[in-house]
Scaffold this motif. Structure first.
Motif, PDB file in Angstrom:
ATOM      1  N   PRO A  74      -6.928 -79.319  -5.325  1.00 27.13           N
ATOM      2  CA  PRO A  74      -6.097 -80.504  -5.550  1.00 27.13           C
ATOM      3  C   PRO A  74      -6.917 -81.651  -6.125  1.00 27.13           C
ATOM      4  O   PRO A  74      -8.151 -81.640  -6.057  1.00 27.13           O
ATOM      5  CB  PRO A  74      -5.630 -80.854  -4.143  1.00 27.13           C
ATOM      6  CG  PRO A  74      -6.771 -80.445  -3.262  1.00 27.13           C
ATOM      7  CD  PRO A  74      -7.426 -79.249  -3.933  1.00 27.13           C
ATOM      8  N   LEU A  78      -2.834 -85.799  -5.106  1.00 28.19           N
ATOM      9  CA  LEU A  78      -2.255 -85.027  -3.995  1.00 28.19           C
ATOM     10  C   LEU A  78      -2.834 -85.444  -2.640  1.00 28.19           C
ATOM     11  O   LEU A  78      -2.710 -84.713  -1.658  1.00 28.19           O
ATOM     12  CB  LEU A  78      -2.490 -83.531  -4.219  1.00 28.19           C
ATOM     13  CG  LEU A  78      -1.767 -82.899  -5.410  1.00 28.19           C
ATOM     14  CD1 LEU A  78      -2.191 -81.440  -5.575  1.00 28.19           C
ATOM     15  CD2 LEU A  78      -0.253 -82.975  -5.226  1.00 28.19           C
ATOM     16  N   LEU A 101       4.742 -79.399  -1.611  1.00 27.86           N
ATOM     17  CA  LEU A 101       3.939 -78.473  -2.408  1.00 27.86           C
ATOM     18  C   LEU A 101       4.818 -77.289  -2.826  1.00 27.86           C
ATOM     19  O   LEU A 101       5.586 -76.769  -2.022  1.00 27.86           O
ATOM     20  CB  LEU A 101       2.740 -77.970  -1.598  1.00 27.86           C
ATOM     21  CG  LEU A 101       1.748 -79.064  -1.170  1.00 27.86           C
ATOM     22  CD1 LEU A 101       0.706 -78.494  -0.202  1.00 27.86           C
ATOM     23  CD2 LEU A 101       1.062 -79.688  -2.387  1.00 27.86           C
ATOM     24  N   ILE A 114      -0.406 -72.835  -5.733  1.00 28.13           N
ATOM     25  CA  ILE A 114       0.234 -74.143  -5.538  1.00 28.13           C
ATOM     26  C   ILE A 114       0.403 -74.793  -6.910  1.00 28.13           C
ATOM     27  O   ILE A 114      -0.582 -75.114  -7.588  1.00 28.13           O
ATOM     28  CB  ILE A 114      -0.596 -75.042  -4.609  1.00 28.13           C
ATOM     29  CG1 ILE A 114      -0.716 -74.395  -3.217  1.00 28.13           C
ATOM     30  CG2 ILE A 114       0.055 -76.429  -4.482  1.00 28.13           C
ATOM     31  CD1 ILE A 114      -1.540 -75.204  -2.223  1.00 28.13           C
ATOM     32  N   GLU A 116       1.201 -77.693  -7.963  1.00 27.25           N
ATOM     33  CA  GLU A 116       0.700 -79.045  -8.191  1.00 27.25           C
ATOM     34  C   GLU A 116      -0.821 -79.114  -8.318  1.00 27.25           C
ATOM     35  O   GLU A 116      -1.372 -80.174  -8.666  1.00 27.25           O
ATOM     36  CB  GLU A 116       1.162 -79.972  -7.062  1.00 27.25           C
ATOM     37  CG  GLU A 116       2.667 -80.244  -7.037  1.00 27.25           C
ATOM     38  CD  GLU A 116       3.488 -79.088  -6.445  1.00 27.25           C
ATOM     39  OE1 GLU A 116       2.883 -78.147  -5.901  1.00 27.25           O
ATOM     40  OE2 GLU A 116       4.723 -79.141  -6.548  1.00 27.25           O
ATOM     41  N   CYS A 117      -1.525 -78.019  -8.007  1.00 31.53           N
ATOM     42  CA  CYS A 117      -2.997 -78.034  -8.077  1.00 31.53           C
ATOM     43  C   CYS A 117      -3.472 -77.659  -9.472  1.00 31.53           C
ATOM     44  O   CYS A 117      -2.883 -76.802 -10.125  1.00 31.53           O
ATOM     45  CB  CYS A 117      -3.577 -77.081  -7.044  1.00 31.53           C
ATOM     46  SG  CYS A 117      -3.443 -77.738  -5.364  1.00 31.53           S
TER      47      CYS A 117
END
Lengths: 178, 178
Positions: A74, A78, A101, A114, A116-117
């Motif tokens: 992240p 985040l 997430l 994930i 968003e990472c």
């Protein structure tokens, strides 16, 4: 987030700066994610990693049972999700839902990526001999993904007791090291 | 550099951000120092660390023979010395002399402290079972020193192939983690 195949030979450069990672596991229709800073590279290629997962974590049982996980990296955007994952237990809540997430299907392991990472590493456990004594799992990265648009990701680096250092400027020095 | 006793219970906060370290050893009137990024905390207290030292490094033989080392943490002001230590071999030169590092006597181990580093950790090897396979030494920190004047040390974090990230700003977040 855009996701592109990332060469396994370059994975070490993502982790040896020491970022906080989110480690995901999945077992019997349940998914978990934990925040973690205790990891090191062991080998360049194939990339091998040593990561500490305590038997106090819900992830421990799932990692032992499936021998698969994803290391997602992240960035500072985040922070709230990272801190939330660290402050709570997957035994009590669905952390993905609680902290916004998005789990995405991995290609080779049962644990989720994930969304968003900026980087996601699909890992298999290859050595458990240090687990009983140190909670140390030896992982091999079998597939790596990156968001190609992110050149200098502002990763988080844990200093303890609520303090996190954010990745600063990058210097080019005359190092011959890999 | 001023040097003050640092509580062992706080050592993890120095290392879990993932800084480049300088690892020193001493054996038979010879001293060596290597630059290293492959380390992780294993336990809070007493602080235990896993650190990779390849058998290609001169330090490997000295660490195996003496089972003692110092982990010194440099900051960006020491970039040239860090890169120099990484680019050369202790088998061929005296790196302390060559790169302007001052060796100081430790209290409990034969390996030297480095005066110019803001933190120095005196370590003993407590487990060598992962050395043959991974070059992974388990260390216990027995004494720690810090320069009390350095609050936000600008540590170096290796990204590979000459690129180093420098520690950026520190955020205080609502983390309950130790």
């Amino acid at each position: 987030m855009a996701r592109k195949n990332f060469p396994l030979s370059k994975v070490y450069g993502l982790l040896e700066t020491g970022p906080v990672i989110l480690l995901t596991t999945s077992h019997k229709d349940k998914q978990d994610v934990m925040a973690q800073s205790w990891h090191t590279m062991l080998e360049f290629e194939p990339p091998q990693i040593a990561a500490v997962v305590s038997n106090r974590n819900a992830s421990y049982d799932m990692l032992k049972a499936t021998r698969e996980c994803v290391i997602a990296i992240p960035t500072v955007e985040l922070s709230n999700a990272v801190v939330g994952c660290g402050n709570t237990s997957g035994r009590k809540i669905d952390k993905f839902k609680k902290f916004g997430l998005t789990a995405a299907e991995a290609e080779t392991v049962c644990a989720p990526l994930i969304e968003e990472c900026y980087a996601n590493l699909e890992c298999r456990v290859i050595d458990t001999r240090m687990v009983n004594r140190y909670g140390l799992f030896v992982l091999e990265v079998v597939k790596a993904w990156i968001d190609p648009a992110r050149k200098d990701p502002r990763t988080l680096h844990h200093r303890g007791r609520g303090y996190f250092m954010v990745a600063g400027e990058t210097l080019k020095l005359a190092s011959l090291a890999k």
